[in-house]
Scaffold this motif. Structure first.
Motif, PDB file in Angstrom:
ATOM      1  N   PHE A 142       0.849  -1.182   0.000  1.00  0.00           N
ATOM      2  CA  PHE A 142       0.000   0.000   0.000  1.00  0.00           C
ATOM      3  C   PHE A 142       0.896   1.247   0.000  1.00  0.00           C
ATOM      4  CE2 PHE A 142      -2.242   3.225   2.614  1.00  0.00           C
ATOM      5  CZ  PHE A 142      -3.316   3.469   1.785  1.00  0.00           C
ATOM      6  N   LEU A 143       0.673   2.140  -0.961  1.00  0.00           N
ATOM      7  CA  LEU A 143       1.531   3.334  -1.066  1.00  0.00           C
ATOM      8  C   LEU A 143       0.856   4.596  -0.556  1.00  0.00           C
ATOM      9  CD1 LEU A 143       3.093   2.692  -4.607  1.00  0.00           C
ATOM     10  CD2 LEU A 143       4.085   2.202  -2.373  1.00  0.00           C
ATOM     11  N   GLY A 144      -0.399   4.662  -0.673  1.00  0.00           N
ATOM     12  CA  GLY A 144      -1.102   5.860  -0.215  1.00  0.00           C
ATOM     13  C   GLY A 144      -2.448   5.981  -0.899  1.00  0.00           C
ATOM     14  N   THR A 145      -3.053   7.145  -0.747  1.00  0.00           N
ATOM     15  CA  THR A 145      -4.361   7.345  -1.367  1.00  0.00           C
ATOM     16  C   THR A 145      -4.390   8.702  -2.068  1.00  0.00           C
ATOM     17  OG1 THR A 145      -5.260   8.371   0.621  1.00  0.00           O
ATOM     18  CG2 THR A 145      -5.547   5.990   0.402  1.00  0.00           C
ATOM     19  N   TYR A 146      -5.331   8.866  -2.955  1.00  0.00           N
ATOM     20  CA  TYR A 146      -5.632  10.192  -3.525  1.00  0.00           C
ATOM     21  C   TYR A 146      -7.131  10.289  -3.697  1.00  0.00           C
ATOM     22  CZ  TYR A 146      -6.385   7.928  -8.062  1.00  0.00           C
ATOM     23  OH  TYR A 146      -6.855   7.142  -9.049  1.00  0.00           O
ATOM     24  N   ASP A 147      -7.585  11.550  -3.765  1.00  0.00           N
ATOM     25  CA  ASP A 147      -9.018  11.760  -3.937  1.00  0.00           C
ATOM     26  C   ASP A 147      -9.325  11.879  -5.423  1.00  0.00           C
ATOM     27  OD1 ASP A 147      -9.450  11.670  -1.242  1.00  0.00           O
ATOM     28  OD2 ASP A 147      -9.160  13.832  -0.978  1.00  0.00           O
ATOM     29  N   ASP A 148     -10.101  11.016  -5.890  1.00  0.00           N
ATOM     30  CA  ASP A 148     -10.459  10.984  -7.314  1.00  0.00           C
ATOM     31  C   ASP A 148     -11.799  11.673  -7.482  1.00  0.00           C
ATOM     32  OD1 ASP A 148     -10.324  10.245 -10.025  1.00  0.00           O
ATOM     33  OD2 ASP A 148     -11.710   8.579  -9.595  1.00  0.00           O
ATOM     34  N   VAL A 149     -11.823  12.688  -8.369  1.00  0.00           N
ATOM     35  CA  VAL A 149     -13.080  13.400  -8.634  1.00  0.00           C
ATOM     36  C   VAL A 149     -13.901  12.593  -9.631  1.00  0.00           C
ATOM     37  CG1 VAL A 149     -14.118  15.516  -9.508  1.00  0.00           C
ATOM     38  CG2 VAL A 149     -11.955  15.620  -8.256  1.00  0.00           C
ATOM     39  N   TYR A 150     -15.044  12.223  -9.217  1.00  0.00           N
ATOM     40  CA  TYR A 150     -15.858  11.414 -10.136  1.00  0.00           C
ATOM     41  C   TYR A 150     -17.081  12.183 -10.628  1.00  0.00           C
ATOM     42  CZ  TYR A 150     -18.926  10.445  -6.116  1.00  0.00           C
ATOM     43  OH  TYR A 150     -19.758  10.560  -5.066  1.00  0.00           O
ATOM     44  N   LEU A 151     -17.348  13.387 -10.071  1.00  0.00           N
ATOM     45  CA  LEU A 151     -18.485  14.163 -10.546  1.00  0.00           C
ATOM     46  C   LEU A 151     -18.278  15.633 -10.190  1.00  0.00           C
ATOM     47  CD1 LEU A 151     -21.371  14.137 -11.794  1.00  0.00           C
ATOM     48  CD2 LEU A 151     -22.234  13.881  -9.461  1.00  0.00           C
ATOM     49  N   VAL A 152     -18.586  16.499 -11.148  1.00  0.00           N
ATOM     50  CA  VAL A 152     -18.538  17.949 -10.881  1.00  0.00           C
ATOM     51  C   VAL A 152     -19.875  18.541 -11.291  1.00  0.00           C
ATOM     52  CG1 VAL A 152     -17.365  20.132 -11.349  1.00  0.00           C
ATOM     53  CG2 VAL A 152     -16.073  17.992 -11.398  1.00  0.00           C
ATOM     54  N   THR A 153     -20.444  19.362 -10.423  1.00  0.00           N
ATOM     55  CA  THR A 153     -21.707  20.034 -10.763  1.00  0.00           C
ATOM     56  C   THR A 153     -21.496  21.546 -10.641  1.00  0.00           C
ATOM     57  OG1 THR A 153     -22.488  19.902  -8.491  1.00  0.00           O
ATOM     58  CG2 THR A 153     -23.154  18.120  -9.959  1.00  0.00           C
ATOM     59  N   PHE A 154     -22.262  22.286 -11.393  1.00  0.00           N
ATOM     60  CA  PHE A 154     -22.161  23.762 -11.381  1.00  0.00           C
ATOM     61  C   PHE A 154     -23.506  24.336 -10.983  1.00  0.00           C
ATOM     62  CE2 PHE A 154     -19.009  22.138 -14.315  1.00  0.00           C
ATOM     63  CZ  PHE A 154     -17.865  22.838 -13.976  1.00  0.00           C
ATOM     64  N   ASP A 155     -23.460  25.182  -9.965  1.00  0.00           N
ATOM     65  CA  ASP A 155     -24.688  25.804  -9.474  1.00  0.00           C
ATOM     66  C   ASP A 155     -24.604  27.323  -9.671  1.00  0.00           C
ATOM     67  OD1 ASP A 155     -25.772  23.335  -8.516  1.00  0.00           O
ATOM     68  OD2 ASP A 155     -24.353  23.478  -6.830  1.00  0.00           O
ATOM     69  N   SER A 156     -25.715  27.938 -10.172  1.00  0.00           N
ATOM     70  CA  SER A 156     -25.764  29.400 -10.340  1.00  0.00           C
ATOM     71  C   SER A 156     -26.185  30.021  -9.027  1.00  0.00           C
ATOM     72  CB  SER A 156     -26.792  29.759 -11.412  1.00  0.00           C
ATOM     73  OG  SER A 156     -26.390  29.223 -12.648  1.00  0.00           O
ATOM     74  N   THR A 157     -25.334  30.948  -8.561  1.00  0.00           N
ATOM     75  CA  THR A 157     -25.669  31.666  -7.318  1.00  0.00           C
ATOM     76  C   THR A 157     -25.585  33.152  -7.605  1.00  0.00           C
ATOM     77  OG1 THR A 157     -23.385  31.734  -6.574  1.00  0.00           O
ATOM     78  CG2 THR A 157     -24.677  29.777  -5.967  1.00  0.00           C
ATOM     79  N   GLU A 158     -25.867  34.001  -6.559  1.00  0.00           N
ATOM     80  CA  GLU A 158     -25.789  35.454  -6.709  1.00  0.00           C
ATOM     81  C   GLU A 158     -24.363  35.881  -7.030  1.00  0.00           C
ATOM     82  OE1 GLU A 158     -27.209  37.011  -3.068  1.00  0.00           O
ATOM     83  OE2 GLU A 158     -29.308  36.554  -3.513  1.00  0.00           O
ATOM     84  N   ASN A 159     -23.377  35.034  -6.573  1.00  0.00           N
ATOM     85  CA  ASN A 159     -21.971  35.355  -6.799  1.00  0.00           C
ATOM     86  C   ASN A 159     -21.444  34.775  -8.109  1.00  0.00           C
ATOM     87  OD1 ASN A 159     -21.882  36.642  -4.293  1.00  0.00           O
ATOM     88  ND2 ASN A 159     -21.548  34.663  -3.274  1.00  0.00           N
ATOM     89  N   GLY A 160     -22.310  34.154  -8.829  1.00  0.00           N
ATOM     90  CA  GLY A 160     -21.898  33.575 -10.100  1.00  0.00           C
ATOM     91  C   GLY A 160     -22.037  32.073 -10.081  1.00  0.00           C
ATOM     92  N   ILE A 161     -21.321  31.398 -10.984  1.00  0.00           N
ATOM     93  CA  ILE A 161     -21.396  29.935 -11.085  1.00  0.00           C
ATOM     94  C   ILE A 161     -20.364  29.310 -10.147  1.00  0.00           C
ATOM     95  CG2 ILE A 161     -21.064  27.953 -12.633  1.00  0.00           C
ATOM     96  CD1 ILE A 161     -22.066  29.786 -14.895  1.00  0.00           C
ATOM     97  N   VAL A 162     -20.827  28.388  -9.307  1.00  0.00           N
ATOM     98  CA  VAL A 162     -19.945  27.744  -8.323  1.00  0.00           C
ATOM     99  C   VAL A 162     -19.897  26.241  -8.627  1.00  0.00           C
ATOM    100  CG1 VAL A 162     -19.613  27.206  -5.867  1.00  0.00           C
ATOM    101  CG2 VAL A 162     -20.558  29.434  -6.570  1.00  0.00           C
TER     102      VAL A 162
END
Lengths: 439, 176
Positions: free
Chosen positions: A276-296
């Motif tokens: 075992f060498l270690g771990t990493y966080d794998d992004v499996y989904l990204v969503t975009f939400d419209s807010t008053e400050n723009g797209i987050v």
């Protein structure tokens, strides 16, 4: 009146110390009547069923063994090369009756004799059964009073139950009740049967008691040391728990049931693994939400383990655990000496391997196991043994006794794979201790 | 060896030794009772056997209100009564004036005869006479009690006793 009183006193004094010795047979008859066991409880009916079921399993095992021949040896080999490719998971690779007619005959004989006796009471000779032997005695002439209903007077009535039957006449219902164990001979006496009839019945019940099987059930614990004829296998310690119903007729008994035996083998596990060498966080989904400050954007991640791609090897000690279900069929003889009885028994036993568990220790923390090669002796699925024992049973109460018995077991067929170097039978010595409950 | 209470407790616990001890302790005395009520030793054996089976069966009902021996004796006597009562064909009352007194010669003979000879005389009495004679003369029951026990009238009890005495006197004279 004074004259009477004086004479009465003389007579009373004559009998004051009159204590003749009664015949020994009377006590024997009383003893046999009062020592009768109570009628079997309904739960006792389960034992014969259990016994027959066990017998069927035993016979089934014999057939199975006969039909399968040596195939079981090949099929029971442990899969030594269990390739495990599941990422992030470690698998242990575990393979994943007295016949009624006889009674009737006895009763019929009795009934005939009895009727004959009733018919002949007007003669001067009567036959009297003393229980042990039949003798002829001269009896004074006694007029026959056609069925005389028993009187049940005064004080006598207070001490005895109601009298539903006619004295001197056999009541078929009583015979059935006696045969069924619903009443005892003592009860029959209280129904005012003629004591000679009761004496005969006592003999009948003695016969019935000795001839009809009595049932008991025992629960035992039996640690054993097994010595294998092959030098490659160390002696092992096993222990077993058993529940064995027993049917006893006179001094002989037959015993069968279920015995669970737990044993183990020591061995090694040759493990091929990735570090075992270690771990990493794998992004499996990204969503975009419209807010008053723009797209987050919102990132959904999962932790992924990272392993070395080079295979490493480790050999760890392991202990394989096995559970056998055994069905013995034992025949024995026992002899009672008061509270103590000695017994000896022996017979074959079929042994079925029902579970094995081989734990694998992690060679390193969070390592990924790629392959495990179990270096433990392989065991057969079915084997046969002869079991012997002789011991002592001590009655703690009327129904419960404690038994202690040295045991010897000889394996007719090896517990191990015959195709390897581990062939050869084994023998075991042990001590069996347990409680026996008599129904 | 045992006190009465211990003996009863052990017998109730089905201790075979205690049961045998109880039997041996009382059987000789009770056999004497049975022989008096019986016509012969075979019937006495039957009564003793039946009586002791009752004793062991109903021992749990013993109230400890009197001596154990008294209770056992009463059970044996009741057994004997049950054994013979139904055989008495005729309880008919007869004149009480059958035997008002024993003759002096009969009295002298009675005083000198052995217990076995006396036993034979009693055993030879008819059923009803023997029952009442035993109960009244030796067991000490009153006529009222005997009447209740045998389900007969007091007068019948008295007449049976009177006849028993007359019969005894006659037998003594005959044997003289």
């Amino acid at each position: 009146m004074e004259n009477f009183d004086h004479i009465d006193e003389i007579i009373r004094q004559k009998f004051e110390n009159f204590e003749p010795e009664p015949p020994a047979q009377v006590w024997e008859n009383v003893r046999s009547s009062i020592s009768q066991s109570p009628p079997p409880s309904p739960s006792g009916l389960m034992l014969p069923i259990l016994f027959i079921a066990t017998l069927l399993v035993f016979i089934g095992g014999l057939l199975l063994n006969y039909l399968s021949g040596n195939e079981d040896n090949a099929s029971t080999l442990i899969n030594r090369q269990s390739n495990l490719k599941t990422a992030g998971m470690i698998s242990t690779g575990s393979t994943t009756e007295p016949a009624g007619t006889l009674q009737d005959a006895i009763y019929q004989t009795y009934q005939d004799n009895h009727l004959e006796q009733v018919m002949q009471t007007s003669t001067t000779q009567a036959r009297v059964n003393t229980g042990q032997q039949e003798i002829k005695v001269k009896a004074p002439f006694q007029p026959v009073n056609a069925p005389t209903q028993t009187m049940n007077p005064g004080k006598a009535k207070k001490d005895t139950p109601p009298v539903p039957v006619t004295r001197g006449h056999w009541n078929p219902g009583l015979r059935q009740a006696l045969a069924a164990g619903e009443i005892t001979v003592a009860d029959a006496v209280n129904y005012n049967l003629n004591p000679r009839d009761v004496r005969k019945l006592s003999g009948y019940q003695d016969y019935a008691r000795n001839s009809i099987a009595t049932w008991s059930i025992g629960a035992y614990f039996n640690p054993e040391v097994t010595n294998y004829h092959s030098a490659d296998i160390e002696n092992t310690v096993s222990y077993s728990v058993s529940v064995l119903p027993q049917m006893t007729i006179n001094h002989f008994f037959i015993q069968s049931g279920i015995n669970a035996r737990f044993t183990h083998d020591k061995g090694n596990s040759a493990i091929s693994y990735n570090r075992f060498l270690g771990t990493y966080d794998d992004v499996y989904l990204v969503t975009f939400d419209s807010t008053e400050n723009g797209i987050v954007p919102t990132y959904f991640t999962e932790e992924v383990a990272v392993y070395d791609t080079i295979d490493h090897y480790a050999i760890t000690e392991t202990q394989a655990s096995y559970t056998y279900l055994e069905v013995p069929l034992l025949f024995g003889y026992q002899y009672d000496f008061g509270r103590v009885s000695l017994f000896a028994r022996g017979g074959p036993a079929a042994s079925f391997l029902i579970n094995r568990n081989i734990p694998v220790q992690d060679p390193e923390e969070r390592a990924r196991v790629v392959n495990v090669d179990y270096q433990v002796p392989t065991r057969s699925q079915v084997n046969w043994q002869l079991m012997f024992g002789a011991g002592i049973d001590y009655k703690l109460s009327d129904r419960i006794s404690f038994g202690l018995e040295p045991t010897f077991r000889y394996a007719l067929k090896s517990e191990y794979d015959l195709s390897g170097d581990l062939s050869g039978s084994a023998h075991s010595f042990g001590i069996r201790a347990g409680l026996n409950y008599k129904f | 060896m045992y006190t009465d209470k211990e003996l009863i407790e052990r017998c109730l616990a089905k201790d075979p030794k205690a049961q045998e001890y109880l039997y041996k302790r009382f059987s000789r005395r009770m056999y004497g009772v049975c022989l008096r009520f019986a016509r012969n030793t075979l019937e006495a054996d039957d009564i003793l056997q039946e009586g002791f089976i009752k004793v062991f069966s109903y021992l749990k009902d013993f109230r400890h209100e009197g001596a154990l021996e008294g209770w056992i004796r009463r059970t044996i006597v009741n057994t004997a009564i049950n054994y013979y009562n139904s055989r008495v064909a005729d309880w008919s009352e007869t004149s009480i004036e059958k035997a008002e007194t024993y003759s002096s010669s009969a009295e002298q003979i009675l005083a000198t005869i052995s217990v076995n000879e006396m036993l034979k005389l009693i055993q030879d009495l008819p059923e009803g006479y023997r029952l009442v004679f035993n109960l009244y003369v030796i067991e000490g029951y009153s006529h009222q009690e005997i009447a209740e026990m045998l389900n007969i009238s007091e007068n019948t009890s008295k007449s049976q006793l009177s006849r028993a005495r007359a019969s005894l006197q006659q037998k003594i004279k005959q044997g003289k």
